[in-house]
Scaffold this active site. Sequence first.
Site, PDB file in Angstrom:
ATOM      1  N   TYR A  65       0.840  -1.203   0.000  1.00  0.00           N
ATOM      2  CA  TYR A  65       0.000   0.000   0.000  1.00  0.00           C
ATOM      3  C   TYR A  65       0.877   1.257   0.000  1.00  0.00           C
ATOM      4  CZ  TYR A  65      -3.711   3.280   0.906  1.00  0.00           C
ATOM      5  OH  TYR A  65      -4.582   4.325   0.777  1.00  0.00           O
ATOM      6  N   PHE A  94      -7.197  22.201 -24.264  1.00  0.00           N
ATOM      7  CA  PHE A  94      -7.488  20.779 -24.393  1.00  0.00           C
ATOM      8  C   PHE A  94      -8.713  20.511 -23.530  1.00  0.00           C
ATOM      9  CE2 PHE A  94      -7.311  16.277 -23.385  1.00  0.00           C
ATOM     10  CZ  PHE A  94      -7.395  15.779 -24.676  1.00  0.00           C
ATOM     11  N   THR A  95      -9.553  19.570 -23.973  1.00  0.00           N
ATOM     12  CA  THR A  95     -10.873  19.355 -23.364  1.00  0.00           C
ATOM     13  C   THR A  95     -10.812  19.193 -21.837  1.00  0.00           C
ATOM     14  OG1 THR A  95     -10.599  17.014 -23.891  1.00  0.00           O
ATOM     15  CG2 THR A  95     -11.838  18.348 -25.461  1.00  0.00           C
ATOM     16  N   ASP A 105       1.900  20.683 -20.134  1.00  0.00           N
ATOM     17  CA  ASP A 105       1.210  19.432 -20.432  1.00  0.00           C
ATOM     18  C   ASP A 105       2.199  18.600 -21.242  1.00  0.00           C
ATOM     19  OD1 ASP A 105      -0.288  17.365 -21.489  1.00  0.00           O
ATOM     20  OD2 ASP A 105      -2.100  18.581 -21.681  1.00  0.00           O
ATOM     21  N   LYS A 131      -0.122   8.169 -23.366  1.00  0.00           N
ATOM     22  CA  LYS A 131       0.281   8.598 -24.715  1.00  0.00           C
ATOM     23  C   LYS A 131       1.762   8.251 -24.899  1.00  0.00           C
ATOM     24  CE  LYS A 131      -3.861  10.585 -24.275  1.00  0.00           C
ATOM     25  NZ  LYS A 131      -4.064  11.913 -23.810  1.00  0.00           N
ATOM     26  N   ARG A 152     -12.989  16.190 -33.627  1.00  0.00           N
ATOM     27  CA  ARG A 152     -12.360  17.288 -32.904  1.00  0.00           C
ATOM     28  C   ARG A 152     -12.841  18.577 -33.541  1.00  0.00           C
ATOM     29  NH1 ARG A 152     -11.887  15.771 -28.171  1.00  0.00           N
ATOM     30  NH2 ARG A 152     -10.090  14.644 -27.448  1.00  0.00           N
ATOM     31  N   PHE A 163     -18.730  15.490 -25.948  1.00  0.00           N
ATOM     32  CA  PHE A 163     -18.367  14.676 -27.112  1.00  0.00           C
ATOM     33  C   PHE A 163     -18.266  13.195 -26.790  1.00  0.00           C
ATOM     34  CE2 PHE A 163     -13.953  14.051 -25.810  1.00  0.00           C
ATOM     35  CZ  PHE A 163     -13.786  15.092 -24.925  1.00  0.00           C
TER      36      PHE A 163
HETATM   37  C1  PLP Z   1      -5.163  12.753 -23.161  1.00  0.00           C
HETATM   38  C2  PLP Z   1      -4.728  14.103 -22.808  1.00  0.00           C
HETATM   39  C3  PLP Z   1      -4.913  14.634 -21.530  1.00  0.00           C
HETATM   40  C4  PLP Z   1      -5.715  13.913 -20.470  1.00  0.00           C
HETATM   41  O1  PLP Z   1      -5.151  12.716 -20.097  1.00  0.00           O
HETATM   42  P1  PLP Z   1      -6.004  11.405 -19.721  1.00  0.00           P
HETATM   43  O2  PLP Z   1      -4.929  10.408 -19.415  1.00  0.00           O
HETATM   44  O3  PLP Z   1      -6.852  11.055 -20.878  1.00  0.00           O
HETATM   45  O4  PLP Z   1      -6.813  11.740 -18.504  1.00  0.00           O
HETATM   46  C5  PLP Z   1      -4.398  15.882 -21.273  1.00  0.00           C
HETATM   47  N1  PLP Z   1      -3.749  16.594 -22.208  1.00  0.00           N
HETATM   48  C6  PLP Z   1      -3.557  16.132 -23.449  1.00  0.00           C
HETATM   49  C7  PLP Z   1      -2.837  16.962 -24.456  1.00  0.00           C
HETATM   50  C8  PLP Z   1      -4.049  14.881 -23.798  1.00  0.00           C
HETATM   51  O5  PLP Z   1      -3.890  14.435 -25.051  1.00  0.00           O
END
Ligand code: PLP
Length: 470
Positions: free
Chosen positions: A85, A137-138, A228, A271, A395, A462
């Site tokens: 843990y 970004f969303t 980011d 990613k 998008r 979306f």
């Molecule tokens: C996917 C993404 C996020 C969010 O990450 P999640 O792992 O999907 O929560 C943030 N910024 C960018 C540029 C992304 O492509």
Amino acid sequence: MSKDQPKTMGQQFGRRSWAEPWKIKMVEPIRIKTPEQRLAAIEEAGYNTFLLRSEDVYIDLLTDSGTSAMSDRQWSGMLAGDEAYAGSRNFYRLEQAVRRYYGYRFVVPTHQGRGAEHLISQALIREGVTIPGNMYFTTTRLHQELAGGTFVDVIIDEAHDPQSQHPFKGNVDLQKLEQVILEVGPEQIPYISLAGTVNMAGGQPVSMANVKGLRELCDRYSIKIYLDATRMVENCFFIQEREEGYRGRTIESLLLEFCSYTDGAWMSAKKDSLVNIGGWLAINDEEVFEIARNLVVVYEGLHTYGGLAGRGMEALAIGIEESVADDHVRTRVDQVRYLGNLLASWDIPIVQPVGGHAVFVDAKSFFPHIPQSQFPAQTLAAELYLDSGVRSMERGVASAGRDPETGEHRYPKLELTRLTIPRRVYTQAHMDVVAESVKAVFEGRDSVRGLRMVYEPRYLRFFQARFERI
Ligand SMILES: *Cc1c(COP(=O)(O)O)cnc(C)c1O
């Protein structure tokens, strides 16, 4: 590796064809459904590709998020999970990897990128502040808004023009930014939200010169920069390829330098980092770190696992190391460009230059007869699925959502359908099949009608919205 052995294929073969620096050890069969089954599936899904079942999809280019293939080394790391843990050995491996390759001091693991966005937004944003950034970004913007902030876009104008060949369309417009700083006052800006590459602009990179200039400007006004870092490795490939003075440098060294101009970062490890789930927040400032480390136990889990299993942190630590290998990044981006160049050679309108993780089809030019209020990019994603079972993503206006003040649709300049390539998953033959399907839809485009939204959820619509054909 011995000194005289060439490090990359490029060094050995010069400009000849590239090939992936791996071979396939395990396969997962995929099947294409019949046209009747595909029509039934997309109707059932309300013409939203997010609502399709994976088993109804043939080639899945919905996203590169969590869809990459892990290496045999990563899989062996999965067996080396220390599932304590508190204080798991794998956490310290992850912390070490983030420090070594991204250069930040303190690391907080999170279940994925938005977990880290939530923490940094809650830690730094107060009601009424402004967060300038290089295109929204969303999930990033939503967390900033939920914390009481307002996002302001300060990306260069070229980013909004799908035809502009600017090599660094992700750059911050420093003049626009300074104007925002002077308008609202530097004390009203908790940080700059910088992303490399810029997903919503088409996976477009930020140059090293731009982040250096941004650092200088922000130092003058004592403003922090948070990055980011989700696709920073791919961003560094474009710097290596395009920016004067950086051509001989390794991806690894470029990543460290770029991050050194920022104060911290959040990461969707799903990613660049080649894992199916995971993320982190990294911070240089000890006080901010203390706040985030306390918040993580409320929302994610203890600060040494943050919603991840020990084995997942191990695979992530290994994935970070693999992700910065020059050959890996080059073949990854070149596969994306292979698909993009094929479409462009048939005069199909795509965002240029082709970005790092996806080919973005310009749905406004693709369907000039469908107004933006009838969701041309959503329409194209549905048509592509109907043609071949290939899954892509909208998008455009559906992703942009509504303005929280006015309640109106936000109509972005870019109305795009994204063909996103998972890392180390598909072959060049899959790319050919995808390209031919886009071409087939393009040839029949005149008879395609748009969509109307019949169900709209409140947040990040979306993902779950439903549509009908007009
Ligand atoms: C996917 C993404 C996020 C969010 O990450 P999640 O792992 O999907 O929560 C943030 N910024 C960018 C540029 C992304 O492509």
